[in-house]
Scaffold this motif. Sequence first.
Motif, short mmCIF file in Angstrom:
data_model
loop_
_atom_site.label_atom_id
_atom_site.label_comp_id
_atom_site.label_asym_id
_atom_site.label_seq_id
_atom_site.Cartn_x
_atom_site.Cartn_y
_atom_site.Cartn_z
N THR A 251 38.13 61.56 111.66
CA THR A 251 37.32 60.62 110.89
C THR A 251 36.24 60.07 111.82
OG1 THR A 251 39.22 60.02 109.54
CG2 THR A 251 37.33 58.50 109.53
N ILE A 252 34.99 60.25 111.40
CA ILE A 252 33.85 59.74 112.17
C ILE A 252 33.20 58.63 111.35
CG2 ILE A 252 31.62 60.28 113.22
CD1 ILE A 252 32.56 63.22 113.34
N VAL A 253 33.10 57.45 111.94
CA VAL A 253 32.37 56.34 111.32
C VAL A 253 31.17 56.06 112.22
CG1 VAL A 253 32.44 53.94 110.58
CG2 VAL A 253 34.48 55.37 110.35
N ILE B 108 37.35 74.70 108.52
CA ILE B 108 36.88 73.33 108.70
C ILE B 108 36.24 72.90 107.38
CG2 ILE B 108 35.31 71.77 109.92
CD1 ILE B 108 35.48 73.58 112.33
N TYR B 109 36.72 71.79 106.84
CA TYR B 109 36.19 71.24 105.60
C TYR B 109 35.77 69.81 105.87
CZ TYR B 109 38.70 75.28 103.88
OH TYR B 109 39.16 76.55 103.70
N TYR B 110 34.80 69.32 105.10
CA TYR B 110 34.34 67.95 105.30
C TYR B 110 34.40 67.18 104.00
CZ TYR B 110 30.01 69.35 103.07
OH TYR B 110 29.09 69.81 102.17
N ARG B 111 34.53 65.86 104.13
CA ARG B 111 34.50 64.95 102.99
C ARG B 111 33.57 63.79 103.31
NH1 ARG B 111 40.28 62.96 102.64
NH2 ARG B 111 40.60 63.93 104.66
N THR C 221 24.97 67.07 101.18
CA THR C 221 25.30 67.32 102.58
C THR C 221 25.41 68.82 102.82
OG1 THR C 221 26.46 65.21 102.76
CG2 THR C 221 27.01 66.90 104.39
N GLU C 222 24.79 69.29 103.90
CA GLU C 222 24.86 70.70 104.26
C GLU C 222 25.34 70.82 105.69
OE1 GLU C 222 21.51 73.16 103.44
OE2 GLU C 222 21.00 72.02 101.65
N CYS C 223 26.23 71.78 105.94
CA CYS C 223 26.82 71.94 107.26
C CYS C 223 26.56 73.35 107.78
CB CYS C 223 28.32 71.69 107.21
SG CYS C 223 28.73 70.03 106.66
N THR D 257 30.74 57.39 106.70
CA THR D 257 32.01 57.96 107.14
C THR D 257 32.06 59.42 106.72
OG1 THR D 257 33.14 55.84 106.93
CG2 THR D 257 34.52 57.81 106.98
N VAL D 258 32.42 60.28 107.66
CA VAL D 258 32.61 61.70 107.36
C VAL D 258 33.99 62.07 107.91
CG1 VAL D 258 31.78 64.05 107.71
CG2 VAL D 258 30.15 62.18 107.55
N ILE D 259 34.78 62.76 107.09
CA ILE D 259 36.10 63.22 107.51
C ILE D 259 36.07 64.74 107.57
CG2 ILE D 259 38.56 63.29 106.94
CD1 ILE D 259 38.05 60.65 105.36
N PHE D 260 36.43 65.26 108.73
CA PHE D 260 36.54 66.70 108.91
C PHE D 260 38.01 67.06 108.93
CE2 PHE D 260 32.40 65.85 110.85
CZ PHE D 260 31.63 66.83 110.26
N ASP D 261 38.42 67.97 108.05
CA ASP D 261 39.77 68.50 108.04
C ASP D 261 39.72 69.89 108.64
OD1 ASP D 261 40.98 66.28 106.70
OD2 ASP D 261 40.11 67.00 104.82
#
Length: 184
Positions: free
Chosen positions: A64-66, A93-96, A102-104, A126-130
């Motif tokens: 989790t990145i804030v 790798i997935y993001y929320r 948003t483009e990765c 906030t971006v969450i990477f799983d």
Amino acid sequence: MRNSLPKAASLALLAGALLVPAVPAAAAPVAAKTAVTAAEPYSAFDVKVKAPKTARAGGKISYTIVATNKGPHYADAWFVGGQFPKDIDLRKIYYRTNIKGTECALEGRAFYCLLPQVLEKGESVTVIFDAKLKKSATGTQKATLGVVSYNVDQGMENMSKEELDRLGIPEYGFSKTVRTKVVR
């Protein structure tokens, strides 16, 4: 600049970003006794990164990145992501995030997302990477994650990365390193 960078230019910027501050390419030579001062970022970020202390081999890790824009200006040319651990399955790798559009992109072990939103001073995202660990993962997995921002002036939104680099447009990295121990 209030308009976000176009997709092609944004993803081109992404390819060279590595969460380390860049020195302007067109910097003039400085005398030996003169202090070298780099340009200040248009948007400095306070970054907080959370990761689990332990994870099972073959299991999931959520990062989790804030990121909070500390200013002094709004941010409109910025990416969230970073360098993922060596035993992460890069295809998993997935993001929320709640920011639409948003483009990765993946470049080596670095995975960055362009969030097409102007972030005013004091605002956070906030971006969450799983991510999924490989079944063969061992030891301690280290990730360096955060934000990369660029000092892009008004009227430069359509320039290519090559042109921005030629002009010496600075990039700034704001990151944290987190470690997760793999358990069996």
